[in-house]
Enzyme design. Structure first.
Site: not given
Ligand code: PEP
Length: 245
Positions: A8-10, A92, A94, A160, A166, A204, A225-226
């Site tokens: 997920n590049w957000k 999600h 966010e 999640e 993050g 994470s 994500g990241g």
């Molecule tokens: C996400 O946004 O779905 C996520 C898991 O982010 P991160 O891996 O950066 O915690």
């Protein structure tokens, strides 16, 4: 159960970022797992062209619940399918926080995604305060039930914990295993024991912790994500998932 590594590049990346798809395609081919990249809307079409014919599929990060109309700034599931997306992340945390998306709004998005032929990637998770109060199972259970339409099938579920997204924090392996065992049981009850819904962990995930998380029972991959933004971080996660097949 089918194994997925989903990136997920957000609100990150640009046209130049799509170059990394070549390395991701190579890692996917070697690992044999399913890999989905979810870039921002403007990159979707270029991403589907760049991944065409490879084992890497493309998804979006949200969708509107209606097929078209006067909804400035929104994007329908039909259009996502038209530009070649095959998956869409819904619910999600966010989106739930930034855009006040309720469980019933998420449920309507789920239905629009299915109608358009997309596979929904439904996200659920508890806050730090809810975990501290011992309410994790109660919270994710009610989110799941309220976000799924009747007779839901053929989707992906991502657990999640909001406080792990993050932040570099993750639940203990025992805590992840406990939640995933619960979700496997609950999905069997809601969707049937032969429904084969993959349940991913998200929050994470990195190359350094992926193998331990993937070794847990009922963990069928990760929503990342990241660490999905650069091939050097994401490809080892794909490889680690391939090793537990
Ligand atoms: C996400 O946004 O779905 C996520 C898991 O982010 P991160 O891996 O950066 O915690």
């Amino acid at each position: 159960m089918r194994k997925f590594a989903i990136g997920n590049w957000k609100m990150n990346g640009n046209i130049a970022s799509l170059k990394m798809l070549g390395e991701v395609q190579a890692a996917q081919a070697l690992s044999g797992v399913s890999v989905v990249i979810c870039p921002p809307y403007p990159l979707l079409h270029a991403a589907t062209l760049a991944s065409n014919g490879s084992g890497v599929e493309i998804g979006a990060q949200s969708c509107h619940h209606l097929a078209n109309g006067a909804h400035t700034g929104d994007v329908s599931s039909d259009l996502l399918a038209d530009v070649g997306a095959r998956y869409v992340i819904i619910g999600h945390s966010e989106r739930r926080a930034d855009h006040h998306e309720s469980n019933s709004a998420v449920c309507a998005q789920f239905q629009s995604a299915k109608t358009a032929g997309l596979t929904p990637i439904l996200c659920i998770g508890e806050t730090q305060a809810e975990r501290a109060a011992g309410r994790t199972i109660e919270v994710i259970s009610s989110q799941l039930k309220a976000s799924l339409p009747p007779q839901a099938q053929a989707f992906i579920l991502a657990y999640e914990p909001i406080w792990a997204i993050g932040t570099g924090l993750i639940p203990s392996l025992d805590e992840i295993a406990q939640v995933h065992a619960f979700l496997a049981h609950q999905l069997a009850e809601i969707c049937g024991s032969d429904s084969k819904i993959s349940v991913l962990y998200g929050g994470s995930v990195k190359a350094s912790n992926a193998a331990q998380i993937f070794a847990l029972p009922h963990v069928d991959g990760a929503l990342v994500g990241g660490a999905s933004l650069a091939a050097k971080d994401f490809c080892p996660i794909v490889t680690a998932l391939g090793h537990v097949q």
